[in-house]
Design a protein around this motif. Sequence first.
Motif, PDB file in Angstrom:
ATOM      1  N   VAL A 165     -28.568   8.295  14.037  1.00 16.59           N
ATOM      2  CA  VAL A 165     -28.714   6.953  13.461  1.00 16.59           C
ATOM      3  C   VAL A 165     -27.329   6.311  13.451  1.00 16.59           C
ATOM      4  O   VAL A 165     -26.396   6.878  12.885  1.00 16.59           O
ATOM      5  CB  VAL A 165     -29.272   7.016  12.016  1.00 16.59           C
ATOM      6  CG1 VAL A 165     -29.336   5.627  11.399  1.00 16.59           C
ATOM      7  CG2 VAL A 165     -30.648   7.666  12.003  1.00 16.59           C
ATOM      8  N   ALA A 166     -27.204   5.157  14.083  1.00 21.91           N
ATOM      9  CA  ALA A 166     -25.899   4.482  14.154  1.00 21.91           C
ATOM     10  C   ALA A 166     -25.702   3.599  12.927  1.00 21.91           C
ATOM     11  O   ALA A 166     -26.675   3.182  12.288  1.00 21.91           O
ATOM     12  CB  ALA A 166     -25.830   3.645  15.430  1.00 21.91           C
ATOM     13  N   SER A 167     -24.433   3.311  12.600  1.00 25.32           N
ATOM     14  CA  SER A 167     -24.148   2.577  11.359  1.00 25.32           C
ATOM     15  C   SER A 167     -24.698   1.154  11.381  1.00 25.32           C
ATOM     16  O   SER A 167     -24.979   0.572  10.346  1.00 25.32           O
ATOM     17  CB  SER A 167     -22.645   2.559  11.095  1.00 25.32           C
ATOM     18  OG  SER A 167     -22.013   1.850  12.124  1.00 25.32           O
ATOM     19  N   GLY A 217     -33.770  13.463   4.912  1.00 18.26           N
ATOM     20  CA  GLY A 217     -33.894  13.479   6.377  1.00 18.26           C
ATOM     21  C   GLY A 217     -32.920  12.511   7.026  1.00 18.26           C
ATOM     22  O   GLY A 217     -32.295  12.834   8.044  1.00 18.26           O
ATOM     23  N   LEU A 218     -32.776  11.340   6.437  1.00 22.79           N
ATOM     24  CA  LEU A 218     -31.833  10.357   6.989  1.00 22.79           C
ATOM     25  C   LEU A 218     -30.416  10.909   7.009  1.00 22.79           C
ATOM     26  O   LEU A 218     -29.675  10.723   7.980  1.00 22.79           O
ATOM     27  CB  LEU A 218     -31.889   9.048   6.174  1.00 22.79           C
ATOM     28  CG  LEU A 218     -30.819   8.014   6.535  1.00 22.79           C
ATOM     29  CD1 LEU A 218     -30.973   7.532   7.978  1.00 22.79           C
ATOM     30  CD2 LEU A 218     -30.876   6.820   5.577  1.00 22.79           C
ATOM     31  N   LYS A 219     -30.046  11.618   5.936  1.00 27.65           N
ATOM     32  CA  LYS A 219     -28.693  12.193   5.890  1.00 27.65           C
ATOM     33  C   LYS A 219     -28.479  13.131   7.074  1.00 27.65           C
ATOM     34  O   LYS A 219     -27.429  13.127   7.699  1.00 27.65           O
ATOM     35  CB  LYS A 219     -28.501  12.972   4.589  1.00 27.65           C
ATOM     36  CG  LYS A 219     -28.399  12.105   3.363  1.00 27.65           C
ATOM     37  CD  LYS A 219     -27.971  13.006   2.220  1.00 27.65           C
ATOM     38  CE  LYS A 219     -28.382  12.505   0.903  1.00 27.65           C
ATOM     39  NZ  LYS A 219     -28.037  13.425  -0.174  1.00 27.65           N
ATOM     40  N   LYS A 220     -29.506  13.930   7.358  1.00 19.33           N
ATOM     41  CA  LYS A 220     -29.398  14.869   8.486  1.00 19.33           C
ATOM     42  C   LYS A 220     -29.300  14.122   9.815  1.00 19.33           C
ATOM     43  O   LYS A 220     -28.485  14.454  10.672  1.00 19.33           O
ATOM     44  CB  LYS A 220     -30.630  15.782   8.517  1.00 19.33           C
ATOM     45  CG  LYS A 220     -30.524  16.954   7.601  1.00 19.33           C
ATOM     46  CD  LYS A 220     -31.567  17.986   7.968  1.00 19.33           C
ATOM     47  CE  LYS A 220     -31.151  19.365   7.525  1.00 19.33           C
ATOM     48  NZ  LYS A 220     -32.276  20.308   7.596  1.00 19.33           N
ATOM     49  N   LEU A 221     -30.159  13.115   9.971  1.00 18.51           N
ATOM     50  CA  LEU A 221     -30.164  12.339  11.224  1.00 18.51           C
ATOM     51  C   LEU A 221     -28.816  11.655  11.432  1.00 18.51           C
ATOM     52  O   LEU A 221     -28.304  11.569  12.541  1.00 18.51           O
ATOM     53  CB  LEU A 221     -31.290  11.298  11.206  1.00 18.51           C
ATOM     54  CG  LEU A 221     -32.707  11.845  11.291  1.00 18.51           C
ATOM     55  CD1 LEU A 221     -33.737  10.753  11.024  1.00 18.51           C
ATOM     56  CD2 LEU A 221     -32.971  12.466  12.668  1.00 18.51           C
ATOM     57  N   ARG A 222     -28.249  11.184  10.324  1.00 21.14           N
ATOM     58  CA  ARG A 222     -26.957  10.481  10.391  1.00 21.14           C
ATOM     59  C   ARG A 222     -25.857  11.489  10.778  1.00 21.14           C
ATOM     60  O   ARG A 222     -25.024  11.198  11.633  1.00 21.14           O
ATOM     61  CB  ARG A 222     -26.688   9.865   9.014  1.00 21.14           C
ATOM     62  CG  ARG A 222     -25.501   8.988   8.913  1.00 21.14           C
ATOM     63  CD  ARG A 222     -25.739   7.581   9.398  1.00 21.14           C
ATOM     64  NE  ARG A 222     -24.500   6.838   9.275  1.00 21.14           N
ATOM     65  CZ  ARG A 222     -23.722   6.486  10.291  1.00 21.14           C
ATOM     66  NH1 ARG A 222     -24.079   6.742  11.534  1.00 21.14           N
ATOM     67  NH2 ARG A 222     -22.603   5.834  10.084  1.00 21.14           N
ATOM     68  N   LYS A 261     -22.615   5.151   5.190  1.00 19.77           N
ATOM     69  CA  LYS A 261     -21.982   4.183   6.101  1.00 19.77           C
ATOM     70  C   LYS A 261     -23.016   3.550   7.051  1.00 19.77           C
ATOM     71  O   LYS A 261     -22.865   3.548   8.272  1.00 19.77           O
ATOM     72  CB  LYS A 261     -20.844   4.841   6.891  1.00 19.77           C
ATOM     73  CG  LYS A 261     -19.712   5.324   5.995  1.00 19.77           C
ATOM     74  CD  LYS A 261     -18.499   5.700   6.823  1.00 19.77           C
ATOM     75  CE  LYS A 261     -17.305   6.074   5.982  1.00 19.77           C
ATOM     76  NZ  LYS A 261     -17.520   7.209   5.062  1.00 19.77           N
ATOM     77  N   ILE A 262     -24.072   3.040   6.401  1.00 22.00           N
ATOM     78  CA  ILE A 262     -25.099   2.292   7.145  1.00 22.00           C
ATOM     79  C   ILE A 262     -25.136   0.906   6.521  1.00 22.00           C
ATOM     80  O   ILE A 262     -25.153   0.779   5.295  1.00 22.00           O
ATOM     81  CB  ILE A 262     -26.491   2.949   6.993  1.00 22.00           C
ATOM     82  CG1 ILE A 262     -26.505   4.322   7.647  1.00 22.00           C
ATOM     83  CG2 ILE A 262     -27.581   2.079   7.603  1.00 22.00           C
ATOM     84  CD1 ILE A 262     -27.817   5.054   7.479  1.00 22.00           C
ATOM     85  N   ASP A 312     -34.902  -1.044  12.932  1.00 23.03           N
ATOM     86  CA  ASP A 312     -34.702  -0.094  14.039  1.00 23.03           C
ATOM     87  C   ASP A 312     -35.426   1.221  13.793  1.00 23.03           C
ATOM     88  O   ASP A 312     -35.894   1.866  14.727  1.00 23.03           O
ATOM     89  CB  ASP A 312     -33.194   0.190  14.200  1.00 23.03           C
ATOM     90  CG  ASP A 312     -32.437  -1.067  14.552  1.00 23.03           C
ATOM     91  OD1 ASP A 312     -32.711  -1.631  15.625  1.00 23.03           O
ATOM     92  OD2 ASP A 312     -31.597  -1.512  13.741  1.00 23.03           O
ATOM     93  N   HIS A 313     -35.508   1.600  12.512  1.00 21.11           N
ATOM     94  CA  HIS A 313     -35.945   2.968  12.236  1.00 21.11           C
ATOM     95  C   HIS A 313     -36.733   3.023  10.927  1.00 21.11           C
ATOM     96  O   HIS A 313     -36.293   2.483   9.910  1.00 21.11           O
ATOM     97  CB  HIS A 313     -34.685   3.838  12.112  1.00 21.11           C
ATOM     98  CG  HIS A 313     -34.914   5.282  12.370  1.00 21.11           C
ATOM     99  ND1 HIS A 313     -33.968   6.107  12.921  1.00 21.11           N
ATOM    100  CD2 HIS A 313     -35.985   6.078  12.144  1.00 21.11           C
ATOM    101  CE1 HIS A 313     -34.438   7.332  13.021  1.00 21.11           C
ATOM    102  NE2 HIS A 313     -35.669   7.346  12.549  1.00 21.11           N
TER     103      HIS A 313
END
Length: 444
Positions: free
Chosen positions: A376-378, A366-371, A105-106, A243-244
């Motif tokens: 990490v915002a959508s 890693g992104l999955k964890k951060l999300r 959901k990004i 952003d990231h």
Amino acid sequence: MRCIGCRARIAGVDARPDFRCAACGELFDVEYPGWGQRGGQDRPNPGGLKWVWRERRSSSEELDRSGVWRFRELLPILDNFSNAVSLREGNTPLYHLTRAAKALKIDQLFAKHQGMNPTGSFKDTGMTAALSVAKERGYEWVACASTGNTSASMAAYAARAGIKCLVLIPEGKIAWGKLSQAMDYGALTCQLKADFDGCLRLLSQIVQEAPIYLLNSVNPYRLEGQKTPALEIAEAFDWSVPDHLIVPGGNLGNSSALGKGFREMHELGLVAKMPRISVIQAAGANPLVRSLTGNGGTSMEPVEAHTRATAIRIGNPASWRKAVHAIQETGGWCLDVTEAEIAIAKAEIGAEGLGCEPASAVTLAGLKKLRAEGKVASGETVVLVLTGHTLKDADYTIDFHRGTLLKKEEMAGREAEITALRRDAVAVEATPAAVLATLKGRAG
Ligand code: F0G
């Protein structure tokens, strides 16, 4: 060059063979005096640079066709650019990761695929820079310690330049694809009974005793080339940065270089801000995670590294201080992911039609964890840096799809997810009916 420890300044030609500061033992950064001063004489003009870099994309000049030397105003490291040794590196694709974006959901999720470089990894952008310096300075031998990709890249560029090269690799701990490249490009390859950190330590001693130019990322010219993907990313977003940015962490040269690239663009007024830079390590090779959580990144305790993502099987990363700087100044994070998380993320990147090597897949894991942690915002634009091509380590991929990669305990709780991603080859009788029956079984 400027020491990142005691801030001493030296001329590039005066660097020690191991690229450590004679006063404090730290590493150097290449610095361009005058860039930081607004209105300074040597400060390149941002509008002019953007124009000329874009123009060069349609140029037929050899140097302009390189995605590194196209940006040569930001890496004036050669006395004469005709010494540049190029294989048309860089200019790599930035792909939309549509399925992963949907699942997470990004809105805006991209992969900067550095595996699409001439030797199949991001190392080529740094190698063209540092090897060209070796050529300009007349070295007959270059060398590196490697988990595989650096050696493949160095061997190719050295062959192009007609320079001899020595590779030190940890025996049995590098992927065959990479070893085969070093052999094919003609390197003298020594397999040592040591890990990567041991190989690098040994090589640092060897270069003090023989006129061999060290091409590991302690050589700051490597990082000058490796900062150019940051320029490409900014250019692709029309100079409004994402952003990231999420980067795998091994010896930590790459995250440091990308941080430098964005920092310099910001200083020069090419972009208005820096992206957050997050570094992801494998849980079995996570000295930076430990350093940042244990002591805020002020010191580094080496670990004995274990991971199937052999590219980042590194326990004592050389450029850790530079990476800490990049993470802290951009408000990024550093975390680690398990072997199962890496394998799943790699299969998901494969299923998008891109593929990458295991070390690159830590970015999506890693992104999955951060999300999941709400970091990490959508609405954010996120770029994953995929560092190596999927064919580098075909054994890993085949083992995953055959179900022989992970141990039972490593898969615990994730069996269904893994099974859904596996695509083993099926043995089928050589008749249309048998193939069609198999197809029917897979329908839906
Ligand atoms: N991804 C891949 C595919 C790599 O080959 C490496 C490093 C990394 C990530 C980590 O990058 O070291 O700059 O933090 N490979 C080195 C080598 C060590 O020898 O090829 P880093």
